[in-house]
Design a protein around this motif. Structure first.
Motif, PDB file in Angstrom:
ATOM      1  N   SER A   9       0.834  -1.203   0.000  1.00 60.18           N
ATOM      2  CA  SER A   9       0.000   0.000   0.000  1.00 60.18           C
ATOM      3  C   SER A   9       0.867   1.252   0.000  1.00 60.18           C
ATOM      4  O   SER A   9       0.404   2.318   0.384  1.00 60.18           O
ATOM      5  CB  SER A   9      -0.932  -0.007   1.213  1.00 60.18           C
ATOM      6  OG  SER A   9      -0.155  -0.032   2.406  1.00 60.18           O
ATOM      7  N   PRO A  11       2.531   3.778  -2.264  1.00 61.18           N
ATOM      8  CA  PRO A  11       2.716   4.326  -3.608  1.00 61.18           C
ATOM      9  C   PRO A  11       4.131   4.857  -3.855  1.00 61.18           C
ATOM     10  O   PRO A  11       4.608   4.813  -4.985  1.00 61.18           O
ATOM     11  CB  PRO A  11       1.686   5.454  -3.696  1.00 61.18           C
ATOM     12  CG  PRO A  11       0.680   5.138  -2.654  1.00 61.18           C
ATOM     13  CD  PRO A  11       1.421   4.415  -1.569  1.00 61.18           C
ATOM     14  N   LYS A  31      -3.721  10.944  -8.778  1.00 58.19           N
ATOM     15  CA  LYS A  31      -5.018  10.274  -8.707  1.00 58.19           C
ATOM     16  C   LYS A  31      -6.088  11.262  -9.171  1.00 58.19           C
ATOM     17  O   LYS A  31      -6.066  12.434  -8.794  1.00 58.19           O
ATOM     18  CB  LYS A  31      -5.296   9.821  -7.273  1.00 58.19           C
ATOM     19  CG  LYS A  31      -6.315   8.730  -7.158  1.00 58.19           C
ATOM     20  CD  LYS A  31      -6.282   8.096  -5.780  1.00 58.19           C
ATOM     21  CE  LYS A  31      -7.014   6.775  -5.826  1.00 58.19           C
ATOM     22  NZ  LYS A  31      -6.954   6.094  -4.527  1.00 58.19           N
ATOM     23  N   TRP A 144      -5.720   0.325  -6.855  1.00 58.72           N
ATOM     24  CA  TRP A 144      -6.591   1.394  -6.387  1.00 58.72           C
ATOM     25  C   TRP A 144      -8.049   0.965  -6.364  1.00 58.72           C
ATOM     26  O   TRP A 144      -8.805   1.342  -5.476  1.00 58.72           O
ATOM     27  CB  TRP A 144      -6.420   2.645  -7.247  1.00 58.72           C
ATOM     28  CG  TRP A 144      -5.204   3.458  -6.893  1.00 58.72           C
ATOM     29  CD1 TRP A 144      -4.393   3.298  -5.815  1.00 58.72           C
ATOM     30  CD2 TRP A 144      -4.686   4.551  -7.636  1.00 58.72           C
ATOM     31  NE1 TRP A 144      -3.380   4.237  -5.838  1.00 58.72           N
ATOM     32  CE2 TRP A 144      -3.533   5.019  -6.936  1.00 58.72           C
ATOM     33  CE3 TRP A 144      -5.056   5.184  -8.808  1.00 58.72           C
ATOM     34  CZ2 TRP A 144      -2.773   6.097  -7.379  1.00 58.72           C
ATOM     35  CZ3 TRP A 144      -4.304   6.259  -9.261  1.00 58.72           C
ATOM     36  CH2 TRP A 144      -3.173   6.719  -8.544  1.00 58.72           C
ATOM     37  N   SER A 145      -8.463   0.192  -7.351  1.00 59.50           N
ATOM     38  CA  SER A 145      -9.867  -0.261  -7.422  1.00 59.50           C
ATOM     39  C   SER A 145     -10.184  -1.273  -6.345  1.00 59.50           C
ATOM     40  O   SER A 145     -11.335  -1.379  -5.914  1.00 59.50           O
ATOM     41  CB  SER A 145     -10.154  -0.853  -8.798  1.00 59.50           C
ATOM     42  OG  SER A 145     -10.069   0.155  -9.782  1.00 59.50           O
ATOM     43  N   ASN A 147      -9.117  -1.192  -3.313  1.00 60.73           N
ATOM     44  CA  ASN A 147      -9.203  -0.547  -1.994  1.00 60.73           C
ATOM     45  C   ASN A 147     -10.483   0.229  -1.819  1.00 60.73           C
ATOM     46  O   ASN A 147     -11.096   0.729  -2.619  1.00 60.73           O
ATOM     47  CB  ASN A 147      -8.018   0.407  -1.779  1.00 60.73           C
ATOM     48  CG  ASN A 147      -6.719  -0.377  -1.694  1.00 60.73           C
ATOM     49  OD1 ASN A 147      -6.721  -1.538  -1.323  1.00 60.73           O
ATOM     50  ND2 ASN A 147      -5.638   0.245  -2.069  1.00 60.73           N
TER      51      ASN A 147
END
Length: 147
Positions: A9, A11, A31, A144-145, A147
């Motif tokens: 997690s 980045p 983002k 990302w999707s 989470n």
């Protein structure tokens, strides 16, 4: 690349590994938030430019154009960009070769952000390099999707 985007997690670790894999000196991960890109992490961007890349509208700068067009945007030599894609302040990064790709949702229906890399020397990114960075961006989108 060995980093597992699904379980990590961090980045910043993602970006650092991408920069190493592509031998690049600068990088950004943004983002999407509506019609804007918000900076998640960066590496190598001069401090005085951070306020200008913290929130980028779609269609502005390399990252914004990649998000708007939904395709990679490359500049072989950012210092000599005559096409108007690069913003004037971008030249102050001292980056020449740069590439930004969109980060998509897993079904590619939505732009979730952008991933960008840059190097100090002029560089034409090969189709293979563009494909590799796009594949990494797809893994970011999946993470990302999830989470």
């Amino acid at each position: 690349m060995s980093l597992d985007f699904q379980t990590s997690s961090d980045p910043q670790a993602w970006l650092d590994e991408v920069l190493c894999a592509f031998n690049c000196q600068t990088g950004t991960l943004h983002k999407a938030d509506g019609g804007f890109l918000d900076l998640v992490v960066q590496s190598g961007v001069p401090e005085f430019l951070l306020p200008k890349i913290t929130r980028i509208p779609f269609g502005k700068g390399i990252a914004g154009v990649a998000a708007e067009r939904r395709e990679p945007v490359e500049l072989c030599n950012l210092q000599e960009d005559l096409g108007g894609v690069a913003r004037p302040d971008a030249r102050q990064t001292q980056v020449s070769g740069s590439l930004a790709v969109p980060v998509f949702s897993p079904d590619r229906s939505k732009v979730l952000g952008t991933l960008g890399v840059g190097m100090h020397a002029p560089h034409d990114f090969s189709d293979d390099e563009k494909s590799r960075l796009g594949a990494i961006a797809a893994r970011v989108g999946e993470a990302w999707s999830a989470n």
